[in-house]
Scaffold this motif. Structure first.
Motif, mmCIF file in Angstrom:
data_model
loop_
_atom_site.group_PDB
_atom_site.id
_atom_site.type_symbol
_atom_site.label_atom_id
_atom_site.label_comp_id
_atom_site.label_asym_id
_atom_site.label_seq_id
_atom_site.Cartn_x
_atom_site.Cartn_y
_atom_site.Cartn_z
ATOM 1 N N ASN A 1 36.414 35.020 34.128
ATOM 2 C CA ASN A 1 37.689 35.184 33.446
ATOM 3 C C ASN A 1 38.131 33.869 32.826
ATOM 4 N N TYR A 2 38.114 33.805 31.501
ATOM 5 C CA TYR A 2 38.605 32.599 30.850
ATOM 6 C C TYR A 2 40.026 32.831 30.386
ATOM 7 N N GLN B 1 45.025 36.616 36.154
ATOM 8 C CA GLN B 1 44.725 35.449 36.982
ATOM 9 C C GLN B 1 43.852 35.781 38.179
ATOM 10 N N MET B 2 43.785 37.057 38.548
ATOM 11 C CA MET B 2 42.987 37.421 39.721
ATOM 12 C C MET B 2 41.506 37.390 39.368
ATOM 13 N N PRO B 3 40.683 36.862 40.288
ATOM 14 C CA PRO B 3 39.253 36.808 40.003
ATOM 15 C C PRO B 3 38.602 38.193 40.113
ATOM 16 N N ALA C 1 43.635 36.482 45.428
ATOM 17 C CA ALA C 1 43.765 37.898 45.777
ATOM 18 C C ALA C 1 42.629 38.764 45.230
ATOM 19 N N ASP C 2 42.302 39.814 45.992
ATOM 20 C CA ASP C 2 41.321 40.804 45.546
ATOM 21 C C ASP C 2 41.987 42.141 45.261
ATOM 22 N N ILE C 3 43.056 42.425 45.996
ATOM 23 C CA ILE C 3 43.747 43.698 45.818
ATOM 24 C C ILE C 3 45.139 43.416 45.274
ATOM 25 N N PHE C 4 45.516 44.117 44.247
ATOM 26 C CA PHE C 4 46.822 43.925 43.626
ATOM 27 C C PHE C 4 47.644 45.185 43.899
ATOM 28 N N ARG D 1 31.736 45.177 43.034
ATOM 29 C CA ARG D 1 30.945 43.987 43.352
ATOM 30 C C ARG D 1 29.471 44.256 43.056
ATOM 31 N N GLU D 2 29.008 45.449 43.502
ATOM 32 C CA GLU D 2 27.611 45.822 43.260
ATOM 33 C C GLU D 2 27.321 45.839 41.774
#
Lengths: 118, 156, 359
Positions: free
Chosen positions: B148-149, B71-73, B48-51, B136-137
């Motif tokens: 994300n670790y 957990q989301m990238p 997912a990108d949008i939560f 993103r930019e």
């Protein structure tokens, strides 16, 4: 239509409930209310479209007998009452021991004597 | 290729009354069709990108919301859908509600309403897409990649 | 002898719009025990009685759940009206019945969509939800809200629904009936759908009675009981059938819900033809004192509203027993012995409304 809330002593609840079970009533709900002198527990039973309301009164700190032996679904209601009102209920068939609801404040509906005593 | 051309959406109910949840779901169905923006409703936080979160966060969902967010990238945006998610709404005074979603994780777009209307939600999603591109930019220009670790950034 | 493993299910899961958690004890692919743990949506709204007065509580009651919102508001108002001995006008009774049935339709159609989604029929999900929008349009026209209406008040309705608007609903209902017939045919006759529903989650009539089930879950196992027959609002003037099924499985529950939508359309048509003219609000004076328990039929089953008042602005207790709460013991029963892959279907089959359950 006036509803009748039949009051019984809290020691007599098991025999009362057993009678209702033998007459093929079903459990509709159990609800606890915090009142000035302790707690009221209201049991609603139904048969067809008729209903019977039985009410007991308990003092703060007093233990109540579970009716889940006679009416299996009672475990859910009794665990809820234990978690939200802090009333100790003995002999629930499936006892979550306070793990059904995890609330920020323990037993949020508890009597103010209990809350202040903490 | 811009990520905002096909962002995937994760929805979680953090103790909402369900009204906003079904409106979130309704906005993906034919009448409103948020999928025409390339959006897919996914059940997996790692896709997912949008939560989208509905409802004021309660004691028990607090950890779940944090965990899903971690957990989301990156880059990711968070939409608080409905007035409860914005600041607790009618349930603000309840003992078990901690308030808005922003008490737990950072929120990018607030969409008020009780229940939130699908039109408003789509508007919020479009706003979120612009933010997603900006993020993103910003990531591209950063020398350090914020991988994300397990919920912790490298600096931590 | 295979070894046992415990699989956590939820709170976040693709099939669940709402969070519930189950610990599933598995032996290979078979579930041997399911232990639910709830509380992910518990807000504690019953405690708001000490902060909001009995009229403001109508809004809180409506927000117990966004799907059965109208029923909750209605049950609460009905209990308070009984305590205060308020007799609402006949027009109010009819309008409440119409709105109640519209919200039952939207809830059942929503459930059909979720069920289609659960057994992997995306197309059917989209189509049912497209039809559902027409119901929501009517509700929005009548009340101003799509899912939360806030039209109810102690003593009646906050605004009237004009007669010509009610008349304009009739052709829309015809449309919905026609379009739904196609979807219902798929649900009940399609062999792929039937292979997922038939024989899954069997509960005998005796079991549903002892487990205290209600609503379509009860009627799907052949027990003929519907609290609408208690005759609240205008239901005692209206002729409708109680839909039951003797299949006793998930297919039976689907059958009951599908045909209940058509019954709701029938009820609304009758009510629109009979609705009398008059006011929709009666004056409310003083504060409630006493206690009352109202029972009524929500889309998901029988719900109970208990209100206890002490003569002040603030109530002493408001308690709601929702249908999903009553169906959870039965859910854990049906999960025992099922396949892991059927768990989502069995959960969706009770039409779970977790925010109702936990309040």
């Amino acid at each position: 239509m006036e509803q009748e809330f039949r009051k019984v002593s809290h020691h007599a609840i098991l025999s009362e409930v057993q009678e209702l079970q033998e007459e093929h009533y079903r459990l509709i709900q159990i609800c606890a209310t915090t009142v000035q002198e302790g707690y009221e527990i209201l049991y609603t039973f139904g048969k067809g479209y008729d209903e019977v309301q039985v009410k007991i009164h308990t003092d703060v700190g007093e233990h109540v007998q579970s009716i889940s032996r006679f009416f299996p679904p009672a475990w859910l209601y009794e665990n809820e009452i234990h978690d939200l009102h802090g009333i100790e209920i003995d002999g629930i068939t499936l006892d979550f021991r306070g793990g059904l609801y995890r609330t920020k404040e323990k037993a949020p509906f508890a009597h103010k004597e209990v809350k202040e005593g903490k | 290729m811009k990520i905002s051309k096909s962002p995937w959406l994760l929805h979680y109910d953090a103790s909402s009354c369900n009204g906003c949840d079904i409106e979130v779901l309704a906005s993906t169905t034919p009448r409103f069709d948020v999928e025409r923006f390339g959006i897919i409703n996914t059940g997996n936080p790692k896709h997912a990108d949008i939560f989208v979160i509905t409802g004021g966060v309660n004691e028990q969902t607090r950890q779940v919301v944090k965990q899903l967010y971690s957990q989301m990238p990156d880059p990711k945006v968070v939409i608080a859908a409905g007035i409860c998610a914005c600041d607790g709404g009618i349930f603000k005074d309840c003992y078990n509600v901690s308030g808005g979603v922003d008490t737990v994780i950072p929120v990018d777009v607030y969409v008020p309403g009780c229940a939130v209307k699908p039109e408003a939600l789509i508007d919020g999603v479009v706003k979120a897409l612009a933010i997603l591109d900006e993020k993103r930019e910003a990531m591209k220009n950063h020398a350090v990649c914020e991988v994300n670790y397990g919920g912790k950034t490298k600096e931590e | 002898m295979s070894s046992r493993s415990v699989i956590p299910f939820g709170p976040q899961h693709p099939v669940l719009p709402e969070p519930i958690h189950l610990d599933l004890v598995l032996e290979d692919e078979r579930v041997v025990e399911a232990v639910p743990s709830i509380g992910f949506v518990h807000r504690g709204l019953e405690s708001l009685v000490s902060k909001k007065d009995f009229k403001e509580m109508v809004y809180v009651a409506e927000r117990i759940c966004g799907i059965c919102s109208f029923g909750h508001g209605f049950g609460y108002c009905d209990a308070v009206e009984h305590i205060m001995d308020i007799h609402v006008t006949e027009r109010t009774d009819y309008l409440r019945t119409i709105l109640f049935e519209l919200s039952r339709m939207h809830s059942h159609i929503l459930w059909m969509g979720l069920m289609a989604d659960a057994f992997g029929f995306e197309n059917l999900f989209m189509d049912t939800w497209r039809i559902r929008e027409k119901v929501l349009d009517m509700l929005e026209a009548a009340t101003g809200g799509r899912v939360i209406f806030s039209i109810l008040d102690v003593g009646g309705l906050r605004r009237d629904v004009p007669d010509d608007m009610l008349k304009s609903f009739l052709p829309v209902l015809d449309d919905i009936e026609k379009e739904l017939a196609i979807d219902i045919k798929t649900f009940l006759n399609d062999s792929a759908v039937k292979s997922r529903l038939c024989g899954v989650g069997i509960l005998t009539p005796e079991q549903v009675e002892t487990l205290g089930c209600c609503g379509p879950f009860l009627r799907g196992s052949g027990v003929k009981r519907d609290s609408r027959k208690l005759g609240y609002a205008a239901y005692d003037d209206i002729d409708f059938e109680i839909i039951t099924s003797n299949d006793c499985d998930t297919y039976g529950r689907t059958f009951v819900r599908a045909y209940e939508i058509l019954q709701s359309i029938k009820i609304i048509r009758q009510a629109i033809s009979k609705v009398p003219s008059g006011e929709v609000m009666v004056p409310v004076k003083g504060f409630p004192q006493g206690e009352h328990m109202t029972r009524l039929e929500q889309p998901r089953g029988e719900a109970c509203y208990y209100v206890k008042a002490n003569g002040t602005r603030f109530l002493e207790r408001m308690r709601v027993r929702t249908p999903t709460f009553a169906n959870i013991p039965a859910l854990t029963e049906t999960l025992q012995g099922c396949d892991m892959a059927d768990v989502p279907i069995l959960i969706v089959a009770i039409d779970p409304c977790i925010s109702c359950t936990e309040r």
